[in-house]
Write an enzyme that holds these catalytic residues in place. Structure first.
Site, PDB file in Angstrom:
ATOM      1  CG  HIS A  62       8.836  -0.818  -0.516  1.00 58.23           C
ATOM      2  ND1 HIS A  62       8.695  -2.076  -0.001  1.00 58.23           N
ATOM      3  CD2 HIS A  62       7.819  -0.078   0.000  1.00 58.23           C
ATOM      4  CE1 HIS A  62       7.642  -2.103   0.813  1.00 58.23           C
ATOM      5  NE2 HIS A  62       7.100  -0.910   0.827  1.00 58.23           N
ATOM      6  CD  GLU A 106       1.705   3.471   9.856  1.00 57.39           C
ATOM      7  OE1 GLU A 106       2.089   3.458   8.675  1.00 57.39           O
ATOM      8  OE2 GLU A 106       0.516   3.237  10.192  1.00 57.39           O
ATOM      9  CG  ASP A 137      -3.644  12.369  11.631  1.00 59.19           C
ATOM     10  OD1 ASP A 137      -3.338  12.079  10.452  1.00 59.19           O
ATOM     11  OD2 ASP A 137      -4.750  12.834  11.963  1.00 59.19           O
ATOM     12  N   GLY A 138      -0.428  11.705   9.983  1.00 56.59           N
ATOM     13  CA  GLY A 138       0.300  12.387   8.913  1.00 56.59           C
ATOM     14  C   GLY A 138      -0.370  13.674   8.465  1.00 56.59           C
ATOM     15  CG  ASP A 155       3.952   3.163   1.364  1.00 57.75           C
ATOM     16  OD1 ASP A 155       3.002   2.632   0.749  1.00 57.75           O
ATOM     17  OD2 ASP A 155       4.902   2.513   1.859  1.00 57.75           O
ATOM     18  N   PRO A 162      -8.402   4.732   7.736  1.00 59.34           N
ATOM     19  CG  PRO A 162      -6.515   3.739   8.719  1.00 59.34           C
ATOM     20  CD  PRO A 162      -7.907   3.448   8.274  1.00 59.34           C
TER      21      PRO A 162
HETATM   22  N1  AG3 Z   1       0.523   0.496   0.442  1.00 62.01           N
HETATM   23  C1  AG3 Z   1      -0.357   0.344  -0.706  1.00 62.01           C
HETATM   24  C2  AG3 Z   1      -1.061  -0.942  -0.740  1.00 62.01           C
HETATM   25  C3  AG3 Z   1      -2.318  -0.947  -1.512  1.00 62.01           C
HETATM   26  C4  AG3 Z   1      -2.707  -2.344  -1.789  1.00 62.01           C
HETATM   27  N2  AG3 Z   1      -4.087  -2.485  -2.074  1.00 62.01           N
HETATM   28  C5  AG3 Z   1      -4.726  -3.678  -2.043  1.00 62.01           C
HETATM   29  N3  AG3 Z   1      -4.062  -4.751  -1.750  1.00 62.01           N
HETATM   30  N4  AG3 Z   1      -5.969  -3.736  -2.307  1.00 62.01           N
HETATM   31  C6  AG3 Z   1       1.483  -0.502   0.645  1.00 62.01           C
HETATM   32  C7  AG3 Z   1       2.391  -0.250   1.798  1.00 62.01           C
HETATM   33  C8  AG3 Z   1       3.734  -0.827   1.538  1.00 62.01           C
HETATM   34  N5  AG3 Z   1       4.775  -0.112   2.193  1.00 62.01           N
END
Ligand code: AG3
Length: 276
Positions: A62, A106, A137-138, A155, A162
């Site tokens: 983050h 989100e 939907d972004g 992110d 999705p």
């Molecule tokens: N978003 C990216 C996570 C990707 C992880 N991939 C996996 N575990 N195979 C994370 C969201 C956090 N805010």
């Protein structure tokens, strides 16, 4: 009986954590969602069986998905996050003194709800006066905005389900148009060990529209291979150069890390230079 939760990071590699409790398991309208308590990393959120965030190591991801762009942009006032429904990235965005509005879009409200229920240190951001949480939907949201944002952060989950369209050139073009003339885009672009194809897709797609495209890295123990990449597209400012001089309390980010994160191992450099 021992309870273990495993993410199959590749068909031949499992990442397992001993768990003491299962707090939620459900199929949402978009994906399978689980929250478990692990001994090593505290509470863990999984979507479609893939680790998204844990209490213990979330700070790396983050801080690094937000602070590179926020600290390289001299006036990151209006920031948009697509995905990231747990609120962790939004928490970092709204605590930055340069930001006056952080909007999070989100698609799956069950992710935000799980965060409210189990991840108070992520979802605290939802109550910040600078924050706005939109369940939508972004992809459509970004198309409806022109010349509006200083920084856009994607992110997302992996490019399956999705999030698939979030890794395509038409989406990066919409982001380009939604950004102001000196805006910056940051996307999470997966592991250089296991997801060369994703890095190539993100890098070349962004590079089609943005005059400056760069990749940077961070060490994230609960993500596949532990080495994670982010790709930044910038219209004007050099993302490698921190210009923010204020004081913020970080656990991973430092101005030195900011620059060092762009120093790539030879095999990673090759992924982005040899083309798709
Ligand atoms: N978003 C990216 C996570 C990707 C992880 N991939 C996996 N575990 N195979 C994370 C969201 C956090 N805010």
């Amino acid at each position: 009986m021992e309870l273990w939760v495993t993410e199959y990071q590749t068909p031949a590699l499992g990442f397992s954590c001993k768990a003491s409790e299962t707090l939620r398991v459900k199929q949402t309208a978009f994906q399978h969602l689980a929250v478990v308590v692990t001994e090593q990393f505290g509470k863990m959120l999984l979507l479609d069986g893939m680790v998204q965030t844990t209490e213990k190591d979330e700070f790396v991801y983050h801080e690094m998905i937000t602070m590179i762009a926020l600290n390289a942009h001299p006036a990151p006032e209006n920031v948009l996050i697509i995905g990231g429904g747990d609120g962790g990235a939004l928490r970092e965005v709204v605590r930055h003194p340069g930001v006056s509005r952080g909007t999070l879009v989100e698609i799956d409200e069950e992710v935000a709800q799980a965060s409210r229920d189990f991840f108070p240190n992520h979802s605290c951001s939802f109550n910040d006066p600078k924050a706005r949480l939109i369940i939508a939907d972004g992809i459509q949201f970004i198309k409806d905005n022109r010349n509006a944002f200083d920084v856009v952060i994607v992110d997302s989950t992996e490019p399956v389900g999705p999030a698939r369209a979030l890794f395509t050139a038409p989406f990066y073009e919409s982001v380009y148009q939604a950004l102001k003339d000196d805006g910056m885009l940051v996307v999470q672009s997966e592991s250089p060990f296991f997801n060369e194809d994703v890095i190539k897709m993100a890098y070349s797609g962004i590079n089609e529209f943005f005059p400056i495209t760069k990749l940077y890295l961070a060490a994230i123990p609960t993500y596949p291979s532990g080495l994670w990449s982010f790709t930044v597209g910038s219209k004007y400012y050099d993302p490698e150069k921190p210009v923010f001089t204020g004081e913020l309390d970080f656990k991973y980010y430092t101005p030195e890390i900011h620059q060092a994160a762009f120093e790539l191992p030879a095999f990673v450099k090759k992924i982005i230079t040899e083309g798709v």
